[in-house]
Design an enzyme around this catalytic site. Sequence first.
Site, short mmCIF file in Angstrom:
data_model
loop_
_atom_site.label_atom_id
_atom_site.label_comp_id
_atom_site.label_asym_id
_atom_site.label_seq_id
_atom_site.Cartn_x
_atom_site.Cartn_y
_atom_site.Cartn_z
N GLU A 145 0.86 -1.19 0.00
CA GLU A 145 0.00 0.00 0.00
C GLU A 145 0.89 1.23 0.00
OE1 GLU A 145 -2.39 -0.38 3.56
OE2 GLU A 145 -3.96 -1.43 2.46
N GLN A 198 -3.11 15.43 -4.67
CA GLN A 198 -2.53 15.36 -6.00
C GLN A 198 -1.42 14.32 -6.00
OE1 GLN A 198 -1.61 19.15 -7.87
NE2 GLN A 198 0.20 18.29 -8.85
N ASP A 199 -1.35 13.52 -7.08
CA ASP A 199 -0.26 12.56 -7.27
C ASP A 199 0.58 13.01 -8.45
OD1 ASP A 199 -1.22 10.98 -5.24
OD2 ASP A 199 -1.93 9.36 -6.52
N ARG A 251 16.79 17.72 -8.78
CA ARG A 251 15.58 18.54 -8.82
C ARG A 251 15.41 19.18 -7.45
NH1 ARG A 251 12.26 17.35 -13.27
NH2 ARG A 251 12.88 15.48 -14.42
N HIS A 257 12.73 22.74 -3.98
CA HIS A 257 11.47 23.38 -4.34
C HIS A 257 10.54 23.52 -3.13
CE1 HIS A 257 12.21 21.41 -8.51
NE2 HIS A 257 12.91 22.51 -8.37
N LYS A 295 4.73 16.47 0.98
CA LYS A 295 4.94 15.47 -0.06
C LYS A 295 5.32 14.12 0.56
CE LYS A 295 6.59 18.89 -3.37
NZ LYS A 295 7.74 19.41 -4.11
N HIS A 307 12.02 20.76 -0.73
CA HIS A 307 12.28 19.38 -1.11
C HIS A 307 13.15 19.31 -2.36
CE1 HIS A 307 10.90 15.72 -3.46
NE2 HIS A 307 11.52 15.21 -2.42
N TYR A 325 5.11 10.94 -6.03
CA TYR A 325 4.85 11.63 -4.77
C TYR A 325 3.43 12.15 -4.71
CZ TYR A 325 6.71 15.65 -7.46
OH TYR A 325 6.98 16.60 -8.41
N ASP A 363 16.39 25.86 -11.48
CA ASP A 363 17.16 25.40 -10.33
C ASP A 363 18.58 25.96 -10.34
OD1 ASP A 363 14.89 24.02 -9.58
OD2 ASP A 363 15.67 22.04 -10.08
#
Length: 189
Positions: free
Chosen positions: A28, A46-47, A58, A61, A70, A117, A130, A166
């Site tokens: 799960e 949201q996924d 990355r 952020h 997240k 993150h 995420y 970035d």
Amino acid sequence: MSGHSVNLPGVMLIEPKLFLDSRGYFLETWNDERYPALGLSARMVQDNLSSSKQGVLRGLHYQFPHPQGKLVSVLLGKIFDVAVDIRVGSPTYGEWNGVTLSGEDHRQFYIPPGFAHGYCVLTPRAIVAYKCTELYRPKCESTIAWNDSAIGIQWPVSDPILSAKDADALCLADIPRERLPRYEKTPTA
């Protein structure tokens, strides 16, 4: 399933229970009853999926004024995932925690709202999934320099592949305080 806090309040490393057999595995990635029992009662709205090649970094952020929490996991490959406390007034402001996540270990890393993150890819390819506690809002998105020496993240890459956004990010000390989330002390914090 087990979960435990790491050295930053609210940041959690979760190890879902894995059911293995000759066909493969099942686990799960979210359960509205089990995750709150671990202390993660966030509402996910949201996924997202991201695919990146080795050496891509990355981050770092964050969104403000609509911060996102997240819950990060890796479907394929391996990443070094980082959370940075950027809440003005927090006792752990500017501190970071990093963990290695992979499609082999199936661990999840929860980064709460108010934290920046970022991650870098350690294998030829990584697919990262995420769940977010807030919808993505492009006008609220901000970036902190991945190599901000005041934060001092010990990334396992020295010359990462970065997006233009970035690469041009400011250091945390150069971001106006009014563009950062605030620390709100709770009875358990």
